[in-house]
Scaffold this active site. Structure first.
Site, PDB file in Angstrom:
ATOM      1  N   ARG A 169     -15.526  -3.796  11.658  1.00 13.48           N
ATOM      2  CA  ARG A 169     -15.138  -2.438  11.287  1.00 13.48           C
ATOM      3  C   ARG A 169     -16.387  -1.579  11.198  1.00 13.48           C
ATOM      4  NH1 ARG A 169     -11.319  -2.666   5.982  1.00 13.48           N
ATOM      5  NH2 ARG A 169     -12.591  -0.856   5.460  1.00 13.48           N
ATOM      6  N   ARG A 180     -19.885   2.349   0.052  1.00 15.72           N
ATOM      7  CA  ARG A 180     -18.519   2.050  -0.412  1.00 15.72           C
ATOM      8  C   ARG A 180     -18.543   1.334  -1.767  1.00 15.72           C
ATOM      9  NH1 ARG A 180     -16.472  -1.373   4.129  1.00 15.72           N
ATOM     10  NH2 ARG A 180     -14.517  -1.463   3.010  1.00 15.72           N
TER      11      ARG A 180
HETATM   12  P1  AMP Z   1     -10.094   0.197   2.846  1.00 10.89           P
HETATM   13  O1  AMP Z   1      -9.504  -0.265   4.135  1.00 10.89           O
HETATM   14  O2  AMP Z   1      -9.116   0.134   1.693  1.00 10.89           O
HETATM   15  O3  AMP Z   1     -11.407  -0.447   2.529  1.00 10.89           O
HETATM   16  O4  AMP Z   1     -10.393   1.780   3.028  1.00 10.89           O
HETATM   17  C1  AMP Z   1     -11.267   2.239   4.035  1.00 10.89           C
HETATM   18  C2  AMP Z   1     -11.645   3.697   3.790  1.00 10.89           C
HETATM   19  O5  AMP Z   1     -10.469   4.527   3.792  1.00 10.89           O
HETATM   20  C3  AMP Z   1     -12.293   3.993   2.432  1.00 10.89           C
HETATM   21  O6  AMP Z   1     -13.696   3.731   2.453  1.00 10.89           O
HETATM   22  C4  AMP Z   1     -11.993   5.485   2.284  1.00 10.89           C
HETATM   23  O7  AMP Z   1     -12.831   6.275   3.109  1.00 10.89           O
HETATM   24  C5  AMP Z   1     -10.584   5.584   2.839  1.00 10.89           C
HETATM   25  N1  AMP Z   1      -9.551   5.373   1.790  1.00 10.89           N
HETATM   26  C6  AMP Z   1      -8.669   4.341   1.728  1.00 10.89           C
HETATM   27  N2  AMP Z   1      -7.860   4.470   0.666  1.00 10.89           N
HETATM   28  C7  AMP Z   1      -8.230   5.611   0.029  1.00 10.89           C
HETATM   29  C8  AMP Z   1      -7.794   6.270  -1.151  1.00 10.89           C
HETATM   30  N3  AMP Z   1      -6.794   5.776  -1.910  1.00 10.89           N
HETATM   31  N4  AMP Z   1      -8.427   7.422  -1.502  1.00 10.89           N
HETATM   32  C9  AMP Z   1      -9.426   7.936  -0.748  1.00 10.89           C
HETATM   33  N5  AMP Z   1      -9.906   7.356   0.356  1.00 10.89           N
HETATM   34  C10 AMP Z   1      -9.311   6.187   0.760  1.00 10.89           C
END
Ligand code: AMP
Length: 224
Positions: A169, A180
């Protein structure tokens, strides 16, 4: 009095740092408990790939490891919750990520006559979080893509046998990972105290294999 299907349905949040295994354990839990998975990160990546208006608005935040603005996330959630079948429960993966989102979630759920039952806090030591994230890859093949760790030789061989390719990713690059984790620490960790105060927090040890972690979560759910 017999409970209606909607009353029996359970509504769960998976909380924990990036790399703790939320998206890996979500499908088996959802399958067993008839839950709709809402994984905001996966959905945002799909929107970016499709080049939709939402995807274009969200892309810079994903690339930088920043949170996508709350109003965009709120709209995404509202659309999804509208599609929840009466007998279906809910498994939230990657949402809420801020206290503001947690308060918004209470309202969104109340609007559809639901409420949270438990918040599963997947606890993982920072060194293990980093190890998992730096080795995290995705096997892309003709069927459903699956996550793997680059040190997991069996999974790597399975991917090759499927004729798949192993990709990383974009936001798993080291500098984005650092950002992050920072964002998690400042914006999302306060949710632990938020949900503990509400009596909803259920800490679960997220070390070990996906099967072990899933079993611990199942155990916790059976004593709920
Ligand atoms: P994840 O796959 O859950 O690690 O999410 C990847 C990216 O999506 C995060 O680093 C954020 O940029 C965005 N993202 C996912 N969920 C949220 C959320 N609930 N609020 C804000 N940004 C989100």
């Amino acid at each position: 009095m017999r409970a209606s299907p909607a009353q029996q349905a359970i509504h769960l949040v998976l909380l924990g740092p990036p790399g703790c295994g939320k998206s890996t354990i979500a499908p088996p839990l959802a399958g067993r408990h008839h839950l709709l998975i809402i994984a905001t990160g996966q959905q945002l990546r799909a929107e970016v790939e499709r080049g939709t208006a939402l995807g274009r608005a969200a892309a810079p935040y994903l690339e930088g490891g920043e949170l996508v603005p709350d109003d965009l996330i709120n709209q995404l959630m509202r659309d999804q919750l509208g599609a929840l079948a009466p007998s279906q429960g809910l498994l939230l993966d990657g949402y809420p990520r801020t206290v503001w989102q947690a308060r918004a979630l209470d309202e969104l759920l109340a609007d559809v006559g639901r409420a949270l039952d438990a918040v599963i806090d997947l606890e993982l030591a920072p060194e293990e979080t980093l190890r998992r994230l730096s080795g995290r890859r995705i096997c892309e093949h003709a069927g459903e893509p699956f996550p793997l760790h680059i040190d997991d030789h069996e999974a790597v061989a399975r991917c090759h046998a499927l004729g798949g390719s192993i990709v990383q990713r974009d936001d798993d690059q080291p500098e984005v990972v650092r950002q992050r984790l920072e964002v998690y620490h400042h914006e999302t960790e306060p949710l632990i105290a938020f949900y503990r105060e509400r009596g909803l927090l259920r800490p679960v040890d997220a070390s070990g294999s996906p099967a072990e972690v899933t079993r611990r979560v199942e155990n916790m759910l059976s004593y709920r």
